[in-house]
Enzyme design. Structure first.
Site, PDB file in Angstrom:
ATOM      1  N   GLY A  16       5.517   1.426  -3.746  1.00 23.39           N
ATOM      2  CA  GLY A  16       5.821   2.631  -2.971  1.00 23.39           C
ATOM      3  C   GLY A  16       4.720   2.939  -2.002  1.00 23.39           C
ATOM      4  O   GLY A  16       4.910   2.913  -0.812  1.00 23.39           O
ATOM      5  N   THR A  17       3.555   3.219  -2.513  1.00 21.90           N
ATOM      6  CA  THR A  17       2.256   3.075  -1.840  1.00 21.90           C
ATOM      7  C   THR A  17       1.811   4.025  -0.773  1.00 21.90           C
ATOM      8  O   THR A  17       2.581   4.579   0.012  1.00 21.90           O
ATOM      9  CB  THR A  17       2.180   1.655  -1.207  1.00 21.90           C
ATOM     10  OG1 THR A  17       2.192   0.721  -2.249  1.00 21.90           O
ATOM     11  CG2 THR A  17       0.928   1.438  -0.419  1.00 21.90           C
ATOM     12  N   THR A  18       0.457   4.192  -0.787  1.00 21.29           N
ATOM     13  CA  THR A  18      -0.206   4.734   0.393  1.00 21.29           C
ATOM     14  C   THR A  18      -1.281   3.734   0.790  1.00 21.29           C
ATOM     15  O   THR A  18      -2.082   3.321  -0.042  1.00 21.29           O
ATOM     16  CB  THR A  18      -0.875   6.079   0.072  1.00 21.29           C
ATOM     17  OG1 THR A  18       0.082   6.929  -0.532  1.00 21.29           O
ATOM     18  CG2 THR A  18      -1.419   6.705   1.316  1.00 21.29           C
TER      19      THR A  18
END
Lengths: 229, 233
Positions: free
Chosen positions: A28-30
């Site tokens: 999903g991530t940033t």
């Protein structure tokens, strides 16, 4: 009337029966990358999710390609891992010819591997170009668009939109290394606290003309560097 | 349930399959609830995060509702359905109190909740309930429900998005499964500490669980509440 009610039950049932096998493993991530006085810093969170389940809470989303380039991965875990392996193989073979690959070459090669393919991939490439002797930031979007960034920061991943305003405000002047690390961790923490598919640790990589080094922090404690592989 | 920012399908597929749009009356707002019954107490815990898709709507919304001073309803699922369900139960409880000149006992509340849920069998309340309270004999009681009213009295229960992470842990520590030692008799405070551990683990592995845990201990003297912080990510 009965038909409408039974249909509502069907809708309800769908919500209850989304199984793990019907959901991909997603980063999903940033992802955040910043320029600073001596080079670039790129950071990522450490959450890999399958729907609402966190399948890996200390994931490593930063991969080294060559001595001066870091690839930060988001999108499908499988697709991006395969890309990282393929890129490492390809550019290692090329470096035997004596000329190290530049970040731009790596970015363009990766774009060719992702554009038009049915793959969910969104990357940040950050590094130092040993030939032109300057820092580079590239990003490859889900669509396959490759951008060479001249601005002081890039952010990608599902949590990135939450911190764009913050980064615009915070990157208004040049930073030294410790300020840049603090800023990167702060930006990641802000996104992790609001985006359901980002969380866990802050993984950072610092790239200068001397090479790359990787760091890991708990978002609340940047005084202590963790050694978590 | 939210979708990620871009679909994995390439542009080719977008035109080859028909796309159906439909209004869904339900939203899943996430969260985990759990309850453990003891010989003269019952402990209920719930996280306080309200989510929608991948966003956090609030970090401080309670999932616990005291229906009487001896009975607590813990619910996860769709917040609006949970709120409406609580309203309906409160009204019916008040009517009971007027008609019988005493508050409802926990087993009666349990039956009433079942009947209320089944009343909407064909357009259910999207609420996953755990009812916890002191029964008529002064012993702790926990009841687990499904969305359409089937229920069972159990020693412990959990519901919501983190249910699958909490129940196996409680099976081992409260239910004494896969253990060779004698089952210990636990005090209320020990159970509180166990539930804190359970929610810490659920918070690590479930994106919808986090922020804070609200823990209520019910005894014959009433309800005591405490809170415990979880990670905000």
């Amino acid at each position: 009337m009965i038909v409408a009610s039974l249909f509502v039950l069907y809708l309800f049932n769908n919500l209850l029966t989304a199984t793990a096998s019907s959901q991909p493993v997603e980063l999903g991530t940033t992802l955040v990358a910043l320029r600073y006085r001596d080079g670039v810093i790129v950071g990522a969170d450490s959450r890999t999710s399958v729907g609402s389940y966190v399948s890996h809470r200390a994931a490593q989303k930063l991969d080294t390609i060559g001595d001066y380039c870091i690839m930060a991965r988001s999108g499908s875990a499988a697709d991006t891992q395969a890309l990282a392996v393929a890129a490492n193989q390809h550019f290692q073979a090329r470096s035997y010819g004596g000329c190290p690959p530049t970040v731009s070459q790596i970015a363009h090669w990766l774009r060719q591997k992702t554009y038009g393919k049915d793959k969910s991939v969104s990357l940040i490439l950050a590094g130092y170009d040993p030939i032109e002797k300057r820092n580079c930031l590239f990003s490859i979007a889900q669509t396959g668009a490759l951008l060479a960034h001249t601005e002081p920061f890039v952010a990608a991943g599902s949590g990135s939109s939450l911190i764009m305003g913050f980064l615009d405000h915070a990157c208004s002047r040049e930073l030294d290394e410790s300020e840049a690390i603090k800023l990167c961790v702060t930006a990641l923490k802000l996104a992790m606290d609001r985006d359901g598919s980002s969380g866990g640790l802050c993984r950072l990589a610092v790239i200068t003309s001397e090479g790359t080094r990787q760091l890991t922090f708990l978002p609340d404690d940047i005084e202590t560097t963790l050694k978590i592989r | 349930m939210g979708t990620l920012m871009a679909s994995t399908e390439a542009s080719v597929e977008a035109t080859s399959k028909p796309i159906e749009h439909r209004f869904s009356p339900y939203d899943f707002n996430g969260g985990t609830v759990a309850a453990v019954a003891g010989p003269d107490y019952v402990v209920v815990a719930a996280d306080t995060r309200l989510s929608s898709g991948y966003e956090i709507k609030s970090r401080h919304v309670t999932k616990l509702h005291a229906l009487t001073n001896q009975c607590i309803l813990a619910s996860a699922g769709c917040k609006t359905d949970v709120d409406q369900l609580r309203s309906v139960l409160d009204i019916r409880g008040k009517m009971y109190q007027h008609n019988h000149r005493k508050p409802m006992q926990t087993p009666s509340v349990a039956q009433m909740l079942s009947v209320t849920l089944y009343g909407k069998r064909f357009f259910p309340y999207y609420a996953f309930n755990v009812l916890a309270g002191m029964d008529a004999a002064g012993v702790g009681a926990v009841y687990s429900y499904d969305a359409i009213g089937s229920f069972e009295r159990t020693g412990y229960s959990a519901a919501g998005s983190g249910q699958a992470y909490v129940i196996p842990f409680l099976d081992n520590v409260i239910g004494n499964r896969n253990r060779l030692e004698e089952k210990p008799v636990l005090a209320a405070q020990e159970v509180v500490e166990l539930l804190k551990d359970a929610f810490l683990s659920a918070g690590e592995r479930d994106i919808y669980t986090g922020d804070q845990v609200e823990i209520m201990v019910v005894t014959k003297d009433g309800i005591q509440t405490q809170t415990f912080a979880l990670k905000a990510d």
